[in-house]
Design a protein around this motif. Structure first.
Motif, PDB file in Angstrom:
ATOM      1  N   ALA A  47      24.633  -6.360 -36.194  1.00  0.00           N
ATOM      2  CA  ALA A  47      24.127  -7.370 -35.257  1.00  0.00           C
ATOM      3  C   ALA A  47      24.752  -7.222 -33.877  1.00  0.00           C
ATOM      4  O   ALA A  47      24.164  -7.630 -32.875  1.00  0.00           O
ATOM      5  N   GLY A  48      25.947  -6.621 -33.824  1.00  0.00           N
ATOM      6  CA  GLY A  48      26.562  -6.381 -32.527  1.00  0.00           C
ATOM      7  C   GLY A  48      25.838  -5.308 -31.736  1.00  0.00           C
ATOM      8  O   GLY A  48      25.934  -5.261 -30.509  1.00  0.00           O
ATOM      9  N   THR A  55      16.019  -3.975 -38.978  1.00  0.00           N
ATOM     10  CA  THR A  55      17.229  -3.148 -39.042  1.00  0.00           C
ATOM     11  C   THR A  55      18.346  -3.880 -39.776  1.00  0.00           C
ATOM     12  O   THR A  55      19.058  -3.297 -40.604  1.00  0.00           O
ATOM     13  N   LEU A  56      18.495  -5.167 -39.459  1.00  0.00           N
ATOM     14  CA  LEU A  56      19.531  -5.968 -40.115  1.00  0.00           C
ATOM     15  C   LEU A  56      19.255  -6.096 -41.612  1.00  0.00           C
ATOM     16  O   LEU A  56      20.176  -5.993 -42.436  1.00  0.00           O
ATOM     17  N   LEU A  57      17.983  -6.303 -41.971  1.00  0.00           N
ATOM     18  CA  LEU A  57      17.628  -6.423 -43.382  1.00  0.00           C
ATOM     19  C   LEU A  57      17.878  -5.117 -44.119  1.00  0.00           C
ATOM     20  O   LEU A  57      18.430  -5.112 -45.232  1.00  0.00           O
ATOM     21  N   THR A  58      17.507  -4.005 -43.500  1.00  0.00           N
ATOM     22  CA  THR A  58      17.717  -2.692 -44.131  1.00  0.00           C
ATOM     23  C   THR A  58      19.200  -2.422 -44.344  1.00  0.00           C
ATOM     24  O   THR A  58      19.627  -1.982 -45.421  1.00  0.00           O
ATOM     25  N   PRO A 178      17.570 -17.028 -39.895  1.00  0.00           N
ATOM     26  CA  PRO A 178      17.560 -17.883 -38.700  1.00  0.00           C
ATOM     27  C   PRO A 178      16.942 -17.160 -37.498  1.00  0.00           C
ATOM     28  O   PRO A 178      16.776 -15.937 -37.509  1.00  0.00           O
ATOM     29  N   PRO A 179      16.614 -17.909 -36.444  1.00  0.00           N
ATOM     30  CA  PRO A 179      16.150 -17.290 -35.194  1.00  0.00           C
ATOM     31  C   PRO A 179      17.218 -16.362 -34.625  1.00  0.00           C
ATOM     32  O   PRO A 179      18.408 -16.512 -34.908  1.00  0.00           O
ATOM     33  N   ALA A 180      16.802 -15.404 -33.825  1.00  0.00           N
ATOM     34  CA  ALA A 180      17.706 -14.367 -33.314  1.00  0.00           C
ATOM     35  C   ALA A 180      18.934 -14.954 -32.619  1.00  0.00           C
ATOM     36  O   ALA A 180      20.057 -14.480 -32.805  1.00  0.00           O
ATOM     37  N   GLN A 181      18.723 -16.001 -31.830  1.00  0.00           N
ATOM     38  CA  GLN A 181      19.838 -16.548 -31.052  1.00  0.00           C
ATOM     39  C   GLN A 181      20.868 -17.289 -31.905  1.00  0.00           C
ATOM     40  O   GLN A 181      21.995 -17.528 -31.468  1.00  0.00           O
ATOM     41  N   VAL A 186      25.235 -18.715 -37.460  1.00  0.00           N
ATOM     42  CA  VAL A 186      24.957 -19.171 -38.826  1.00  0.00           C
ATOM     43  C   VAL A 186      25.679 -18.301 -39.839  1.00  0.00           C
ATOM     44  O   VAL A 186      26.270 -18.786 -40.814  1.00  0.00           O
ATOM     45  N   THR A 187      25.649 -16.992 -39.623  1.00  0.00           N
ATOM     46  CA  THR A 187      26.289 -16.059 -40.555  1.00  0.00           C
ATOM     47  C   THR A 187      27.794 -16.272 -40.604  1.00  0.00           C
ATOM     48  O   THR A 187      28.390 -16.371 -41.681  1.00  0.00           O
ATOM     49  N   VAL A 188      28.411 -16.333 -39.449  1.00  0.00           N
ATOM     50  CA  VAL A 188      29.869 -16.480 -39.398  1.00  0.00           C
ATOM     51  C   VAL A 188      30.299 -17.792 -40.047  1.00  0.00           C
ATOM     52  O   VAL A 188      31.231 -17.816 -40.868  1.00  0.00           O
ATOM     53  N   LEU A 189      29.631 -18.885 -39.715  1.00  0.00           N
ATOM     54  CA  LEU A 189      30.023 -20.173 -40.275  1.00  0.00           C
ATOM     55  C   LEU A 189      29.804 -20.233 -41.785  1.00  0.00           C
ATOM     56  O   LEU A 189      30.650 -20.733 -42.533  1.00  0.00           O
TER      57      LEU A 189
END
Length: 240
Positions: A47-48, A55-58, A178-181, A186-189
């Protein structure tokens, strides 16, 4: 006198069963924890570099499958080795009982006496246990093995696969749904909350203080995500 000799074997079986259950629970918690941390580190790192959902899902699915298969294979090999060792120990004990019955009876008596029985009661218990099932008595008292509950590598592999997969699904879903922004936040929390829960659970299972376990878990996960996200951001900025 009849009841007293049965106590050592009964206690041994209960202790072994409880220990086995706790080991399985700890393995499940740790497997899920590994799934959370490794997958979170992977997807946050990607994601960085990009916010492309596909791409993230793959990347997340590849990490989930690779990690779960690796965990299962490693657990299978490890537990298979343990099972082979248990079988070898039982075979050796069976040979000794056949070739040196008196020496084995004396050894069992010594072991029971070391557990707190008087010499006379220990001798009587050893004789009764030997008459009932000599191999089982030595397996439980001397080796700490229950011949009816040898470790199963397939069960261990399946449990590790499942635990890792369940843990990995959290950061995978958190990064793609979640939405891109909002994905990164969401992931970190959600990952930090899951790691806090895993730390608390592992502490409770081991009767240890919860606070240090939670802080170690959360701190390690946060560091992993920070490092991989920084690396992904640098690579993305460099156009790699």
């Amino acid at each position: 006198m009849t009841d007293a000799p049965q106590a050592p074997a009964h206690d041994e079986a209960h202790g072994g069963a409880l220990g086995s259950r706790l080991n399985w629970l700890r393995a499940a918690v740790l497997g899920a924890n590994d799934g959370v941390v490794s997958t979170a580190g992977l997807v946050v790192g990607v994601a960085g570099a990009t916010d492309d959902r596909a791409t993230l899902l793959t990347a997340g699915l590849a990490g989930l499958l690779a990690g779960s298969m690796s965990m299962a294979a490693g657990e299978y090999v490890s537990v298979s080795t343990q099972r082979d060792s248990e079988k070898a120990a039982l075979a050796e004990e069976k040979r000794e009982l056949r070739e040196q019955p008196e020496a084995e009876l004396a050894e069992l008596t010594d072991l029971l006496e070391a557990r707190g029985l008087s010499r006379e009661v220990a001798r009587e218990a050893a004789e009764q246990l030997t008459e009932r099932d000599a191999l089982r008595a030595h397996a439980r008292v001397e080796l700490g093995i229950d011949p009816d509950e040898l470790t199963n590598p397939w069960h261990a592999a399946g449990a590790s696969f499942l635990a890792f997969t369940v843990g990995a699904l959290l950061p995978l879903l958190a990064i793609v749904l979640p939405p891109a922004q909002a994905r990164l936040y969401v992931t970190v929390l959600s990952v930090l909350a899951a790691l806090a829960l895993a730390g608390w659970s592992s502490a409770r299972l081991g009767d240890a203080p919860a606070r240090p376990a939670i802080l170690r878990n959360v701190g390690g996960g946060a560091l992993a995500m920070a490092v991989t996200h920084a690396a992904g951001s640098l690579l993305g900025a460099a156009g790699v």
